[in-house]
Structures are given as C-alpha cells and as structure tokens.
Design an enzyme around this catalytic site. Sequence first.
Site, PDB file in Angstrom:
ATOM      1  N   GLU A   1       0.799  -1.230   0.000  1.00 57.23           N
ATOM      2  CA  GLU A   1       0.000   0.000   0.000  1.00 57.23           C
ATOM      3  C   GLU A   1       0.833   1.282   0.000  1.00 57.23           C
ATOM      4  O   GLU A   1       0.679   2.135   0.865  1.00 57.23           O
ATOM      5  CB  GLU A   1      -0.957  -0.002   1.205  1.00 57.23           C
TER       6      GLU A   1
ATOM      7  N   ASN B   1       2.129  -5.099  -3.222  1.00 61.79           N
ATOM      8  CA  ASN B   1       0.735  -5.456  -2.918  1.00 61.79           C
ATOM      9  C   ASN B   1      -0.070  -4.195  -2.621  1.00 61.79           C
ATOM     10  O   ASN B   1       0.381  -3.334  -1.859  1.00 61.79           O
ATOM     11  CB  ASN B   1       0.762  -6.367  -1.676  1.00 61.79           C
TER      12      ASN B   1
ATOM     13  N   HIS C   1     -10.445  -5.997  -1.635  1.00 59.30           N
ATOM     14  CA  HIS C   1     -11.417  -5.935  -0.548  1.00 59.30           C
ATOM     15  C   HIS C   1     -12.671  -5.305  -1.149  1.00 59.30           C
ATOM     16  O   HIS C   1     -12.676  -4.140  -1.512  1.00 59.30           O
ATOM     17  CB  HIS C   1     -10.875  -5.100   0.613  1.00 59.30           C
TER      18      HIS C   1
ATOM     19  N   GLU D   1      -6.079 -10.758  -1.220  1.00 62.55           N
ATOM     20  CA  GLU D   1      -6.808 -10.520   0.039  1.00 62.55           C
ATOM     21  C   GLU D   1      -8.310 -10.398  -0.192  1.00 62.55           C
ATOM     22  O   GLU D   1      -8.946  -9.441   0.251  1.00 62.55           O
ATOM     23  CB  GLU D   1      -6.305  -9.234   0.717  1.00 62.55           C
TER      24      GLU D   1
ATOM     25  N   ASP E   1     -12.168 -10.347   0.000  1.00 64.05           N
ATOM     26  CA  ASP E   1     -13.355 -10.473   0.857  1.00 64.05           C
ATOM     27  C   ASP E   1     -14.426  -9.550   0.286  1.00 64.05           C
ATOM     28  O   ASP E   1     -14.137  -8.666  -0.528  1.00 64.05           O
ATOM     29  CB  ASP E   1     -13.071 -10.201   2.353  1.00 64.05           C
TER      30      ASP E   1
HETATM   31  C1  XIL Z   1      -5.348  -6.570   8.650  1.00 66.20           C
HETATM   32  C2  XIL Z   1      -5.502  -7.777   9.561  1.00 66.20           C
HETATM   33  O1  XIL Z   1      -6.367  -8.692   8.927  1.00 66.20           O
HETATM   34  C3  XIL Z   1      -6.030  -7.347  10.904  1.00 66.20           C
HETATM   35  O2  XIL Z   1      -6.054  -8.448  11.819  1.00 66.20           O
HETATM   36  C4  XIL Z   1      -5.151  -6.241  11.482  1.00 66.20           C
HETATM   37  O3  XIL Z   1      -5.727  -5.753  12.686  1.00 66.20           O
HETATM   38  C5  XIL Z   1      -5.021  -5.084  10.500  1.00 66.20           C
HETATM   39  O4  XIL Z   1      -4.538  -5.592   9.264  1.00 66.20           O
HETATM   40  N1  XIL Z   1      -4.659  -4.788   3.905  1.00 66.20           N
HETATM   41  C6  XIL Z   1      -3.547  -5.518   4.266  1.00 66.20           C
HETATM   42  C7  XIL Z   1      -3.577  -6.385   5.471  1.00 66.20           C
HETATM   43  O5  XIL Z   1      -2.570  -5.542   3.503  1.00 66.20           O
HETATM   44  O6  XIL Z   1      -2.344  -6.424   6.138  1.00 66.20           O
HETATM   45  C8  XIL Z   1      -4.634  -5.966   6.443  1.00 66.20           C
HETATM   46  O7  XIL Z   1      -4.735  -6.974   7.439  1.00 66.20           O
HETATM   47  C9  XIL Z   1      -5.964  -5.753   5.748  1.00 66.20           C
HETATM   48  C10 XIL Z   1      -5.853  -4.672   4.701  1.00 66.20           C
END
Ligand code: XIL
Length: 336
Positions: free
Chosen positions: A150, A191, A227, A257, A259
Amino acid sequence: MAVTARQATGSCRRRVQVDYISFRRVQARSLPLGTTVWWRYLEDNPVARAVVAREFDSVTTENDLKMEFVQPREGEFDFQAGDELVGFARRHGMEIRGHTLVWGQQLPRWLTEPRDPWSRDELISILTNHIRTVVGRYRGQIAEWDVVNEAIAEDGSYTRNFWLEGIGPEYIELAFRWAREADPTARLFYNDFGIEGANPRSDAVFDLAADLRRRGVPIDGVGSQRHSFLGDVTSEADVVASLRRFASLGLRVRITEMDVTIPPANVAPSSLRAQAKLYRETASACRRVRACTGFTVWGVSDPFSWRGAETTPLFLDASYLGKPAYYAVRETLPVQ
Ligand code: XIL
C-alpha cells in the site's frame, strides 16, 4: 487414513476424519486457493486448523510477521508465532506467502514514537536490518513475500507514510533489493488495494512497477488485494484487463486478500448470491490470466475477518460451512 479423490473433492459440509496431508496432495488445484492466518486464532482451535489444512493450498501470514509483532523492541525479534504458523503450513504442504515487510501501518511504538527523531540513515539501517533478519529467518521456507504494501494513494501519489517521510520514495526499491539479497529464491511482490479496476491508483502502481522493472529492481509480481463490497461495479472484464496490464510487464499477478462485505444483518439469499458473484468473477478473472498464480481470501471464516464478523465477508460461515461464494470459487478454481 488415505482418502479417495471423490472424498477429496467432497463438499465442505462433510466432516470426515482424514489424513490431512494426503488429503491436501489429492486436492492440489491448478491455481492455489489461499487464506490468511493469524496464528493466535489457530493455536487453540483444532477445528479451524483442520479446516485450513483441508480447504486451502496456500497460507498468507496475516499479522505475525508485521513489524509491530515481529520486532516489538528495537533489534529484538519475536519469531515464535511466525515459526508456529510456518511450521503448520509446511507440515501440510502448503505454500507460504509472507506479509508484509514494509508498510505504513502496524509499526512498533519504539519506531514511530522515538525519544529523538531518527535520521534518514538510521531509518535505512533499521529497515535493512528488519528485512534481512525476517526474510533470512524463513529463507527457502516462505515462497513469496509482499515486500511493500500500500505505497500508492487513491490519487496516484505516494501514500504519505512513515517510510516515505523518513526515507523518501527510494524506500520502495531499497526494500526489494534487500529482500532479494536475503532470499534469492523468494518471489517478491508489491501489494495494494483498489487496483483491480482502471483508476489513478492502478495507473500509478503500473507506472511504479514498470519503472522498477526498467531499472532492474527485483520485483516479481503485483498483488491485487480486492477488498470488495456489495454494489462494487468493477466487472470481471475490468479485473482481467488490470491483471493483464501488470502481467504485460513480465510480472506475476495474484488476488491476495479477497473479501466481500455485506451490510450487517443482511444475509438474504440475494445478498449471498451477489457476494458469490463477486467472488466468482474475481476467481474467474484470475483463472483467465495466465500470469495469475493464486487466489487468496483474507480470513478462514466470517468470525475471523478483520472487516468485522457482522459483515460476513468470507466464504465460510461461523460453522465453517460453505456459503454460495465458497461453491462459486470451488467451481471456478477446479481441483486438478
Ligand atoms: C489486517 C488484519 O487482517 C487485521 O487483523 C489487522 O488488525 C489489520 O490488518 N490490507 C492488508 C492487510 O494488507 O495487512 C490488512 O490486514 C488488511 C488490509
């Protein structure tokens, strides 16, 4: 106990006692299906461990290798949880993705609130030491790293974070170089989120990756987090186009990632179908792009989600039963 191929492809609902190691071998997919794990959620939860071993081919470290946890005091590393998770994944023949070496979040307090401000050189040496130590620890065990996470903002500029402010944009390429030195066999990824469609952030990540490639900085792939949420209008064709564009640089790509949040208390069949559609289209986009090497969901089942259990964003429910999204992904990423 050995399992037959028929059992191995059986639904998540079947609760059979199996030898998970042979199960996994039978189950290996043409495209790895991954999840993320925070070891503290699994260590006292044998059911969750069994589900992870049974359902997934790959594991990403959710928090255990973030700087906040792995270097809680300056120069002192705590690898206990990371070692347990890596050991678990290895015992089950799963591929491991390390997450994440450099990010503006989840940084330890000793770093962000120093007694005296750090100099640029001090920060460079802290970051080198961190990357060398963490990557070196799992050399040959962690197949792929999210090296930088990020670093690009929504408008396409660099995300204003601790590392940008202390080191400048060079922190990105330095991180890739040090990671390569620490484990020449690991694949190194950039990423980010919101890059699955066409937008200024996606353009800027493309430009960044192109520039790194042109200058010989060791980057192997771009991870697209995805996400998502009900009402997300980014189409399968958009995702394919975005992944192909990154791949045109000679890079691997991956959905890292996934969801899909649903407004709380809204589990109407139509919501679950809309959620399944987003999962299916994203998995299908990955499958259609040759350079796409995996599809990872960000959490084992709804109660473990960082987005809040009430948004039911994952494809297994609180009882580890498959939701429509689970079947959509399983159909799209067939067992080999
Ligand atoms: C999130 C975790 O899932 C949580 O448990 C933590 O509190 C915060 O981070 N993008 C990312 C991940 O690259 O590292 C993040 O993970 C979610 C968003």
